[in-house]
Design a protein around this motif. Structure first.
Motif, PDB file in Angstrom:
ATOM      1  N   LYS A 372       0.843  -1.193   0.000  1.00 27.49           N
ATOM      2  CA  LYS A 372       0.000   0.000   0.000  1.00 27.49           C
ATOM      3  C   LYS A 372       0.880   1.245   0.000  1.00 27.49           C
ATOM      4  N   VAL A 373       0.653   2.115  -0.974  1.00 26.39           N
ATOM      5  CA  VAL A 373       1.367   3.379  -1.053  1.00 26.39           C
ATOM      6  C   VAL A 373       0.350   4.507  -0.933  1.00 26.39           C
ATOM      7  N   VAL A 374       0.491   5.333   0.082  1.00 26.65           N
ATOM      8  CA  VAL A 374      -0.451   6.427   0.284  1.00 26.65           C
ATOM      9  C   VAL A 374      -0.220   7.503  -0.762  1.00 26.65           C
ATOM     10  N   SER A 375      -1.203   8.383  -0.897  1.00 29.65           N
ATOM     11  CA  SER A 375      -1.080   9.492  -1.847  1.00 29.65           C
ATOM     12  C   SER A 375       0.189  10.287  -1.558  1.00 29.65           C
ATOM     13  N   LYS A 376       0.977  10.516  -2.599  1.00 25.56           N
ATOM     14  CA  LYS A 376       2.262  11.236  -2.551  1.00 25.56           C
ATOM     15  C   LYS A 376       3.357  10.441  -1.840  1.00 25.56           C
ATOM     16  N   GLY A 377       3.066   9.177  -1.507  1.00 27.27           N
ATOM     17  CA  GLY A 377       4.065   8.339  -0.867  1.00 27.27           C
ATOM     18  C   GLY A 377       4.972   7.671  -1.886  1.00 27.27           C
ATOM     19  N   VAL A 378       6.109   7.086  -1.405  1.00 25.29           N
ATOM     20  CA  VAL A 378       7.094   6.449  -2.275  1.00 25.29           C
ATOM     21  C   VAL A 378       7.523   5.121  -1.668  1.00 25.29           C
ATOM     22  N   TRP A 379       7.565   4.097  -2.508  1.00 23.28           N
ATOM     23  CA  TRP A 379       8.128   2.786  -2.145  1.00 23.28           C
ATOM     24  C   TRP A 379       9.432   2.601  -2.911  1.00 23.28           C
ATOM     25  N   GLU A 380      10.413   1.939  -2.284  1.00 25.66           N
ATOM     26  CA  GLU A 380      11.685   1.720  -2.961  1.00 25.66           C
ATOM     27  C   GLU A 380      12.226   0.337  -2.660  1.00 25.66           C
ATOM     28  N   GLY A 381      12.754  -0.313  -3.702  1.00 26.64           N
ATOM     29  CA  GLY A 381      13.455  -1.576  -3.552  1.00 26.64           C
ATOM     30  C   GLY A 381      14.818  -1.483  -4.210  1.00 26.64           C
ATOM     31  N   THR A 382      15.849  -2.023  -3.575  1.00 24.33           N
ATOM     32  CA  THR A 382      17.200  -1.996  -4.130  1.00 24.33           C
ATOM     33  C   THR A 382      17.703  -3.415  -4.350  1.00 24.33           C
ATOM     34  N   MET A 383      18.473  -3.590  -5.412  1.00 26.46           N
ATOM     35  CA  MET A 383      19.069  -4.894  -5.704  1.00 26.46           C
ATOM     36  C   MET A 383      20.429  -4.666  -6.351  1.00 26.46           C
ATOM     37  N   ASN A 384      21.467  -5.188  -5.712  1.00 28.13           N
ATOM     38  CA  ASN A 384      22.833  -5.013  -6.192  1.00 28.13           C
ATOM     39  C   ASN A 384      23.450  -6.358  -6.538  1.00 28.13           C
ATOM     40  N   LEU A 385      24.197  -6.385  -7.616  1.00 25.87           N
ATOM     41  CA  LEU A 385      24.890  -7.603  -8.038  1.00 25.87           C
ATOM     42  C   LEU A 385      26.383  -7.454  -7.797  1.00 25.87           C
ATOM     43  N   VAL A 386      26.938  -8.394  -7.054  1.00 24.76           N
ATOM     44  CA  VAL A 386      28.368  -8.355  -6.718  1.00 24.76           C
ATOM     45  C   VAL A 386      29.014  -9.650  -7.177  1.00 24.76           C
ATOM     46  N   PRO A 387      29.644  -9.660  -8.350  1.00 28.44           N
ATOM     47  CA  PRO A 387      30.263 -10.889  -8.844  1.00 28.44           C
ATOM     48  C   PRO A 387      31.631 -11.130  -8.229  1.00 28.44           C
ATOM     49  N   LYS A 388      31.939 -12.394  -8.071  1.00 29.45           N
ATOM     50  CA  LYS A 388      33.257 -12.805  -7.600  1.00 29.45           C
ATOM     51  C   LYS A 388      33.743 -13.894  -8.534  1.00 29.45           C
ATOM     52  N   LYS A 389      34.572 -13.486  -9.503  1.00 29.98           N
ATOM     53  CA  LYS A 389      35.038 -14.431 -10.515  1.00 29.98           C
ATOM     54  C   LYS A 389      35.930 -15.500  -9.909  1.00 29.98           C
ATOM     55  N   LYS A 390      35.858 -16.660 -10.518  1.00 26.06           N
ATOM     56  CA  LYS A 390      36.668 -17.798 -10.062  1.00 26.06           C
ATOM     57  C   LYS A 390      38.151 -17.491 -10.235  1.00 26.06           C
TER      58      LYS A 390
END
Length: 390
Positions: A372-390
């Motif tokens: 539920k997002v109220v009027s003038k409200g903001v929702w945020e989701g973050t997703m970061n990718l951190v690779p670690k090569k062999k």
């Protein structure tokens, strides 16, 4: 880049053409004036760009032999002003066309970097426009259709997957990379996975520089016909040293509350699905097995998931946190989710060669409970990718 060169060439050529046309018609008028002849002609100055032809301007010229030097001077001055206006119009038409179709500010196809080894470039030479992000030896590709990140490479190693059956002509959402499911995940009252992945997002040029891309989607007549709410989504993709950061913001710009569900339907590249492992806080988490009919509720039995059959599983409320995809052939990819992302979906159409199921797995950051997002409200989701090569 080629696209930048083409625009720069166009902006130089159009004013030059206007000047040449002016010289031609000034010469014609001058000769007519000196010879005392009355002449009637029409000056047509057209312009075209990669946005398509623009309407030509026709300037009627009717010069009697009795014109005075003053009137001829005024006339020539007006022609010069018209030529300058046409050259300006050429630039503005290109700029406005880009603003309407792709860019929500300015007209750039390439922008300056925050430092010497990071850049953001809009590429429009392919069927679908995309933004190319570069930082050192790392790069990413973000399509404006669906704001879909389709590639993330570090030192040449690809961490995202696009299915071999994906349509890259705009006829369907892109099946691969990091597609958006908004304002609905899965089936429901509107089309499967909502409409965000089907629509072209606008590029916000001002913050899109130095390895960063910021895209915007606002409600329109098409979205309101399916989901009657005013909203603004902002998606930020940023190449950092050694990782790719993403942030999705959903702003309620209407006068009343609304609810939605959402996910990043993330496709990750693997060398062989049979040898990969997915680790996270799965054990004892609420699990929904959607391969059963009806879907089977239960608990996760282990913190490690291995794919050996068709898989579609939901693990509720195990985020914010980290999921690790381990590929013995190339290394590990940490998927770090925060903000409003709370659930994880694991999906693989095991054995489906047409989809390329052997070489990808979806580990999706999701919010499957109604937000539920109220009027003038903001929702945020973050997703970061951190690779670690062999």
């Amino acid at each position: 880049m080629a696209n930048s060169h083409n625009r720069a060439t166009g902006e130089r050529v159009l004013p030059a053409l206007a000047v040449l046309a002016l010289l031609h018609y000034v010469g014609t008028f001058g000769w007519s004036f000196v010879s005392g002849q009355r002449q009637s002609t029409t000056m047509t100055i057209g312009q075209s760009s990669r946005l398509g032809s623009q309407p030509a301007l026709e300037l009627p010229i009717d010069e009697p032999s009795s014109y005075s030097m003053a009137s001829s001077g005024l006339f020539l001055g007006s022609i010069a002003l018209a030529g300058a206006a046409i050259a300006t119009r050429a630039r503005h038409a290109q700029r406005d066309g880009l603003s309407r179709g792709l860019v929500a500010a300015k007209d750039g196809s390439s922008w300056g970097s925050m430092n010497g080894d990071a850049s953001s470039s809009l590429i429009t030479t392919d069927t679908l426009p995309y933004v190319k992000l570069v930082r050192g030896a790392d790069e990413a590709k973000v399509y404006l259709l669906g704001a879909c990140v389709t590639s993330y490479k570090t030192d040449g190693t690809e961490w995202l997957a696009v299915r071999p059956d994906a349509k890259m002509d705009g006829s369907k959402p892109i099946s691969g990379g990091l597609p958006h499911c908004f304002p609905q995940f899965g089936p429901g009252e509107i089309q499967q996975h909502g409409f965000a992945r089907n629509l072209t997002w606008h590029l916000l040029e001002e913050p899109s520089e130095g390895g960063t891309c910021v895209l915007e989607l606002r409600d329109c007549e098409e979205t309101r016909a399916m989901w009657p709410h005013n909203f603004r989504c902002e998606y930020r993709v940023e190449l950092q040293d050694g990782q790719l950061n993403t942030s999705l913001k959903v702003e309620n710009t209407s006068g009343s509350d609304f609810t939605f569900t959402a996910a990043l339907h993330s496709y990750y590249s693997v060398s062989d699905i049979n040898t990969c492992k997915i680790s996270g806080d799965f054990e004892d988490a609420t699990k929904i097995d959607k391969t059963e009919d009806p879907p089977k509720m239960g608990k996760g039995s282990s913190n490690t998931i291995e794919i050996s059959k068709f898989t579609e599983e939901i693990y509720k409320e195990i985020l914010p946190g980290k999921v690790v995809l381990a590929d013995p052939a190339k290394g590990e990819l940490e998927i770090v989710s925060g903000g409003g992302w709370r659930d994880v979906v694991v999906w693989n159409p095991y054995g489906d060669k047409g989809m390329g199921a052997d070489n990808f797995v979806c580990v999706e950051s999701a919010e499957l409970a109604q937000v539920k997002v109220v009027s003038k409200g903001v929702w945020e989701g973050t997703m970061n990718l951190v690779p670690k090569k062999k």
